[in-house]
Design an enzyme around this catalytic site. Structure first.
Site, PDB file in Angstrom:
ATOM      1  N   GLU A 202      55.293  44.307  43.092  1.00  9.26           N
ATOM      2  CA  GLU A 202      54.805  45.686  43.090  1.00  9.26           C
ATOM      3  C   GLU A 202      55.249  46.354  44.373  1.00  9.26           C
ATOM      4  O   GLU A 202      55.077  45.795  45.459  1.00  9.26           O
ATOM      5  CB  GLU A 202      53.267  45.762  43.019  1.00  9.26           C
ATOM      6  CG  GLU A 202      52.640  45.364  41.706  1.00  9.26           C
ATOM      7  CD  GLU A 202      51.134  45.635  41.683  1.00  9.26           C
ATOM      8  OE1 GLU A 202      50.670  46.491  42.488  1.00  9.26           O
ATOM      9  OE2 GLU A 202      50.430  44.988  40.898  1.00  9.26           O
TER      10      GLU A 202
ATOM     11  N   ASN B 289      46.222  39.320  38.422  1.00 13.24           N
ATOM     12  CA  ASN B 289      46.719  40.384  39.281  1.00 13.24           C
ATOM     13  C   ASN B 289      45.911  40.453  40.574  1.00 13.24           C
ATOM     14  O   ASN B 289      44.700  40.648  40.554  1.00 13.24           O
ATOM     15  CB  ASN B 289      46.628  41.737  38.554  1.00 13.24           C
ATOM     16  CG  ASN B 289      47.055  42.891  39.455  1.00 13.24           C
ATOM     17  OD1 ASN B 289      48.161  42.904  39.976  1.00 13.24           O
ATOM     18  ND2 ASN B 289      46.158  43.852  39.653  1.00 13.24           N
ATOM     19  N   GLU B 290      46.588  40.240  41.691  1.00 12.70           N
ATOM     20  CA  GLU B 290      46.054  40.400  43.047  1.00 12.70           C
ATOM     21  C   GLU B 290      44.768  39.619  43.303  1.00 12.70           C
ATOM     22  O   GLU B 290      43.721  40.187  43.640  1.00 12.70           O
ATOM     23  CB  GLU B 290      45.868  41.884  43.368  1.00 12.70           C
ATOM     24  CG  GLU B 290      47.190  42.664  43.291  1.00 12.70           C
ATOM     25  CD  GLU B 290      47.117  44.081  43.792  1.00 12.70           C
ATOM     26  OE1 GLU B 290      48.142  44.614  44.213  1.00 12.70           O
ATOM     27  OE2 GLU B 290      46.001  44.664  43.753  1.00 12.70           O
TER      28      GLU B 290
END
Length: 479
Positions: free
Chosen positions: A349, A234-235
């Site tokens: 997102e 994630n990210e």
């Protein structure tokens, strides 16, 4: 083919249900009619269905059983940790029930929680797992299957929440000190991506997750058709763009070496980098270029199946009113869709705080979907985030659908729009009646047969059509 006066059907040459329908329309002979029945019976059997979400033949979108699959999704990262406690299982069912009734077809969640100090940690120490928490992940996947919601699983976090890359670095440092091979002083700011030990620990974790067999379904994760795909991290951010790029290439290849059935993506925020200098002006600020992220380059590798990006105007822009936020967001989305990356692109997102959220989300949802309808690379949107009534660890972007009625109405109506178009692909725009309609409806139920589809998409006595949908308020249960 003729053989001894009979007709034998080769599985590799069986056409689709609608090829059979077309053949019936073209020929009225008895043989053609029986041939059609055989094809329909075979084509509608469970073992012939392509149950994994794939990349479409033209490379622009997702497909399921060869039909268009557009992501109407939501994020809920805390599902596993709350499911680890029996008292939290009701929250899981509340989220999935709300999502089902609003037409969401994909959930993105964390499949990690690293470090013994974390609440309901999955990986206590390197390679040491809490079986209770692994069973919680099993439970969420099992319940998602029951609600006909596919799951995109993220495998670690750049941020410190849930352990993240920092936990791997700490473990690697401890290992280096123990073995007296250079000690912890050799670990720089990008150690998670560059350290041999960190990469080894991450691979061991990934292998354990992919090879895991669900105790509720008996299905290994790598074989679970209700897993949509894998986010590597994630990210991700790094000081060194080459280090991050090399890591994505290595880890995407590693996942594919174990699991060739599921889609893989980066999990990146999707900032533009040096490979597309003309697009960096669309970044939320000059700071975005300092984190090693390069949207096109990070995703334009063979083992990455689709591109992703994240969008938070509230966080990116200071003192920006709604008009400003919408202008930035529309330009940012458009830049990604026309970036030159020739793969499906998922807005993985997107969130908006408080006032103006509905207007903002509607613009973003429609922009992505309209691009998809127009043959572009827009493949779906995943809202951040849905919450049950009593989660204590949600952020200011959280949406509680029973209370946020206007947002509830927005996402449900959008869900109907998406689902009607997907359903129409199963009958190729033709009106089907009688036993033919039942075959088509049964096939759709195999993939999408939950309460939302029963109420809005497959009401008794009608054909799914983009031009119309049922306004029934009852909640029929599929047989």
């Amino acid at each position: 083919k003729p053989s001894g006066g009979r007709y034998e059907i080769q599985q590799s040459t069986i056409p689709s249900v609608f090829d059979a329908v077309a053949m019936t329309a073209a020929s009225r002979g008895r043989l053609a009619w029986w041939w059609t029945l055989l094809l329909l019976a075979r084509a509608s059997s469970a073992e012939s269905l392509k149950r994994y979400v794939e990349i479409s033949k033209d490379g622009t979108s997702f497909s399921l059983d060869g039909k268009d699959f557009y992501v109407h999704g939501f994020n809920q990262p805390q599902m596993m940790t709350h499911a680890a406690d029996e008292s939290g299982r009701g929250k899981i069912l509340e989220v999935l029930g709300d999502a089902e009734l609003h037409g969401f077809n994909v959930m993105r969640m964390w499949a990690f929680n690293d470090g013994h100090s974390q609440w309901n940690s999955l990986q206590l120490y390197p390679g040491v797992f809490d079986e209770k928490v692994f069973r919680a992940l099993d439970y969420v996947l099992h319940e998602s299957r029951r609600h006909k919601i596919r799951v995109l699983l993220s495998l670690t976090n750049h941020w410190n929440e849930y352990g993240g890359t920092n936990q791997y670095v700490q473990w690697a440092k401890a290992s280096a000190n123990a073995s007296q091979q250079g000690g912890s002083s050799s670990f720089g700011p990008d150690a998670f991506y560059s350290s041999v030990e960190c990469r080894r620990l991450y691979k061991n974790f990934v292998a354990a997750v992919l090879e895991r067999r669900n105790v509720y379904t008996g299905i290994a994760y790598k074989d679970d058709d209700y897993i949509f795909g894998w986010d590597l991290i994630n990210e991700p951010r790094a000081e060194s763009a080459p280090a991050l790029q090399a890591w994505i290439e290595e880890m995407a290849g590693f996942v594919k070496s174990i699991d060739k059935k599921h889609l893989v993506t980066s999990g990146s925020e999707g900032f533009f980098g040096k490979s597309t200098p003309d697009l960096t002006r669309y970044n939320p600020g000059s700071w975005a270029s300092a984190h090693g992220v390069d949207f096109v380059r990070n995703h334009d590798i063979p083992d990455i199946d689709f591109g992703v990006f994240h969008l938070y105007a509230d966080l990116y822009l200071n003192s920006c009113e709604m008009d400003c936020a919408l202008r930035f967001s529309e330009d940012y989305v458009q830049a990604h869709l026309t970036s030159g990356l020739r793969k499906p692109i998922l807005l993985e997102e997107v969130g908006k705080k408080g006032e103006g959220r509905d207007e903002y989300l509607e613009v973003v949802l429609r922009k992505m979907h309209d691009d998809h309808i127009g043959g572009g690379y827009g493949a779906g949107t995943v809202i951040w985030q849905l919450s049950p009534s009593n989660f204590s660890d949600v952020d200011s972007f959280a949406i509680y659908l029973p209370e946020h009625e206007s947002t509830s109405s927005l996402v449900k109506s959008f869900g109907v729009r998406v689902a009607l178009r997907m359903a129409s692909a199963f009958h190729n725009g033709m009106a089907v009646v009688g036993w033919m309609r039942q075959i088509v409806t049964d096939k759709i139920r195999n993939f999408y047969g939950n309460r939302f589809w029963a109420q809005h998409i497959l009401p008794a006595g009608s054909n799914p059509s983009v031009a119309s949908f049922s306004n029934e308020t009852s909640d029929p249960v599929l047989p």
